[in-house]
Design a protein around this motif. Structure first.
Motif, PDB file in Angstrom:
ATOM      1  N   VAL B 279       6.492  -4.533   1.910  1.00  0.00           N
ATOM      2  CA  VAL B 279       5.753  -5.485   2.738  1.00  0.00           C
ATOM      3  C   VAL B 279       4.398  -5.776   2.103  1.00  0.00           C
ATOM      4  CG1 VAL B 279       4.830  -5.954   5.021  1.00  0.00           C
ATOM      5  CG2 VAL B 279       6.924  -4.597   4.789  1.00  0.00           C
ATOM      6  N   LEU B 280       3.729  -4.724   1.669  1.00  0.00           N
ATOM      7  CA  LEU B 280       2.400  -4.908   1.075  1.00  0.00           C
ATOM      8  C   LEU B 280       2.508  -5.746  -0.197  1.00  0.00           C
ATOM      9  CD1 LEU B 280       1.004  -1.315   1.697  1.00  0.00           C
ATOM     10  CD2 LEU B 280       0.621  -3.394   3.039  1.00  0.00           C
ATOM     11  N   ARG B 281       3.579  -5.534  -0.966  1.00  0.00           N
ATOM     12  CA  ARG B 281       3.768  -6.316  -2.185  1.00  0.00           C
ATOM     13  C   ARG B 281       3.978  -7.799  -1.838  1.00  0.00           C
ATOM     14  NH1 ARG B 281       8.444  -4.354  -4.197  1.00  0.00           N
ATOM     15  NH2 ARG B 281       7.419  -2.376  -4.607  1.00  0.00           N
ATOM     16  N   ALA B 282       4.758  -8.038  -0.778  1.00  0.00           N
ATOM     17  CA  ALA B 282       4.994  -9.429  -0.368  1.00  0.00           C
ATOM     18  C   ALA B 282       3.693 -10.082   0.089  1.00  0.00           C
ATOM     19  CB  ALA B 282       6.039  -9.471   0.748  1.00  0.00           C
ATOM     20  N   LEU B 283       2.855  -9.311   0.771  1.00  0.00           N
ATOM     21  CA  LEU B 283       1.593  -9.874   1.265  1.00  0.00           C
ATOM     22  C   LEU B 283       0.624 -10.166   0.126  1.00  0.00           C
ATOM     23  CD1 LEU B 283       1.009  -7.766   4.484  1.00  0.00           C
ATOM     24  CD2 LEU B 283       1.742 -10.143   4.306  1.00  0.00           C
ATOM     25  N   GLU B 284       0.679  -9.352  -0.914  1.00  0.00           N
ATOM     26  CA  GLU B 284      -0.172  -9.608  -2.081  1.00  0.00           C
ATOM     27  C   GLU B 284       0.094 -10.994  -2.654  1.00  0.00           C
ATOM     28  OE1 GLU B 284       0.337  -6.655  -5.105  1.00  0.00           O
ATOM     29  OE2 GLU B 284      -0.429  -5.099  -3.767  1.00  0.00           O
ATOM     30  N   GLY B 285       1.372 -11.374  -2.610  1.00  0.00           N
ATOM     31  CA  GLY B 285       1.746 -12.666  -3.173  1.00  0.00           C
ATOM     32  C   GLY B 285       1.367 -13.841  -2.285  1.00  0.00           C
ATOM     33  N   LEU B 286       0.871 -13.511  -1.094  1.00  0.00           N
ATOM     34  CA  LEU B 286       0.601 -14.559  -0.107  1.00  0.00           C
ATOM     35  C   LEU B 286      -0.859 -14.993  -0.213  1.00  0.00           C
ATOM     36  CD1 LEU B 286       2.339 -15.636   2.332  1.00  0.00           C
ATOM     37  CD2 LEU B 286       1.002 -14.094   3.752  1.00  0.00           C
TER      38      LEU B 286
END
Lengths: 362, 362
Positions: B279-286
């Motif tokens: 989840v944190l990795r996905a948010l980094e991309g946001l």
């Protein structure tokens, strides 16, 4: 250009392939350089000496014994140039020079799907693999696997009625695990058992990468069912991707360590597989195999590297693989001469020629 | 441009929002057309009549009762134009005009992740949801969910120590399921309970899409843990994708029906979630929220459609949603006039204005 070998040529191929330091890449290079395996055998001692070491050719007696052992098993030795050699494996760069096959050799050229996975598999995973193999078999696909415990065995079982190929790391008579004796017998009868190794050889760890390359090479798609991180099935999946095969993985709960590897494959782009439909859909998207990426740098027949070039190449090599073309650039020498020198160094055990045109110290 | 409403304006907003046939899209259009909710209320009967039917405004008594009920619960009514309204929800097209919030309203503007999933969830799935919520909470994220049985409840529980928001379909006092009474009380105390409905209202089926839109609207990412095919969690995931939120799904065995929906999401492009790291990795991309896709066709304040235009528009509508722009093209009338006519038809119950500039018969 595919043609059956004469008996004498077959012996030359086998002898060359079984000679120390001759792996598939070197075999391929030698064949390009000398034109025939017989001429390569004649030229080999001199080449190896130039590379810096004496080399012992495989003995004629060993070759005769291997042929007799294979014949006693009812197995066939097929060379990569022969029409019976599975076409998809022949297109690998480089192909295994020879394979032994026991059983229905014609299965090797039918549309195939590999199903591989954990040896310590869950009952559910094995049930899934068996069902998937059965469904894909009924849709006309031969199921390829590695005869291992767990997923491999279940996949073979599911596909016994329709056609299955077991690729072994040891010889075609190397039954492992022992509890798969009956399964092995049924595959050798109704399916096909394949190996790059000589009959009688028990598999050791370094045989498995070569086995895995044939498993994926034979198949249009590879499905991984249950795999922990850093497991052999993931290596097969990576090889399959490099070979342009479709890679599918069966997802699982994050709480199940046996799903870590397959979930990771999906995260990296493998197609998610919940059943035969997903595999068939992936195959629909596949338009024939990717063209083999063979050298195309022209022949090396006339190259004649000198000691200075060999020495400078040897100095450039390290355990980290680099491309042959990088060596060519670094030396400034003609590509043909560099390739020839690399073969000589490989024969002398001072270089290792890797698939894909890469080279490292051995 | 965000500013607190006066008490009189708040009453006008509430009365307009509670008037029959006024959904968020119509509310938004009316506010654009008339400038204030008060002027919209004054103009509404005439508009509806032009649309072809009489309309009853919400009664002032009902508005007073709703305000008193909310106050008795210690809940706050927040309009989408006000600074306390969660910014991410205000950016929706259109935003809910008003929400009720009970508890720590400040949580609504903190970085949030929604965790949603099956009501009939496995013990393992609930454990996973609880652990994920706890980890994401510790990494500074508020956990948003829907207070339902199963995954929702587990997610709230895991995030109670760090901050959690429950979005309800009914009023902020509509505790369902009954066994979540204690959980509800702890969320209302340490977290926040939010609803677009009036206090005292028990949720019915058609309240859930609006609730789900707020769940995803509040969140930067939505994680679906266990979901069967065609379940409500998948609708939340679709809304989240439409809103430009990251969508993640937890994979599961193909043999588990509760993984069918999540596996399908992954197949459609949702990120695979095995834990907080994903989840944190996905948010980094946001990089911040996608810009809201608000009309941008200019105001509709001066438009004055005639009966002929209204009739031809009404004839063009069907249960299949089409874009307002398609109606504009089909009629050849000025866009502002078409939009105005659509609002009139919506007020009269002859059209339904849908998010994203779509329209259908209601």
């Amino acid at each position: 250009m595919r043609q059956a070998l004469s008996e004498a040529e077959r012996r030359d191929w086998l002898r060359l392939a079984r000679t120390e330091n001759v792996g598939p890449v070197t075999f391929d290079q030698l064949l390009q350089r000398f034109g025939t395996a017989g001429k390569a055998l004649a030229g080999l001692p001199d080449l190896a000496r130039r590379g810096g070491r004496r080399i012992a050719l495989a003995s004629e007696a060993a070759v005769e014994k291997e042929l007799a052992d294979g014949a006693a098993l009812g197995a066939r030795l097929i060379a990569s140039c022969e029409p019976e050699f599975p076409q998809a494996v022949a297109a690998l760069d480089p192909p295994p020079p020879l394979i032994w096959a026991r059983g229905r050799v014609e299965l090797l050229d039918q549309p195939s799907v590999a199903i591989v996975g954990a040896r310590v598999a869950s009952a559910a995973g094995q049930r899934f693999a068996r069902g998937l193999a059965s469904e894909l078999g009924q849709s006309g696909h031969v199921i390829v696997s590695g005869l291992a415990r767990g997923i491999d065995g279940a996949a073979h079982e599911g596909a016994l009625p329709t056609g299955t190929v077991a690729v072994l790391g040891g010889g075609v008579d190397d039954i492992y695990p022992p509890e798969h004796r009956d399964l092995y017998a049924r595959i050798a009868e109704a399916g096909c058992v394949v190996s790059e190794s000589e009959p009688g050889r028990a598999a050791v760890a370094r045989d498995f990468p070569r086995r895995n390359r044939i498993i994926s090479g034979l198949s249009r798609a590879v499905v991984v069912v249950e795999a922990e991180l850093r497991s052999g099935s993931l290596i097969t999946a990576r090889l399959a991707a490099e070979q342009g095969r479709e890679v599918l993985a069966v997802p699982g709960s994050p709480l199940d360590p046996r799903a870590k590897g397959t979930n990771d494959l999906i995260r990296q782009g493998a197609a998610l597989c919940e059943g035969a439909e997903d595999v068939l859909r992936a195959l629909e998207g596949l338009r024939g195999f990717r063209e083999p990426e063979r050298g195309g740098h022209g022949g090396v027949a006339d190259a004649d590297p000198d000691d200075a070039l060999r020495a400078s190449i040897a100095a450039l090599l390290s355990p980290t693989p680099v491309s042959r073309d990088e060596i060519v650039r670094a030396t400034g020498a003609p590509a043909a001469a560099v390739y020839a020198a690399l073969v000589e160094l490989a024969l002398a055990g001072r270089a290792e020629l890797l698939p894909g045109g890469m080279v490292a110290t051995s």
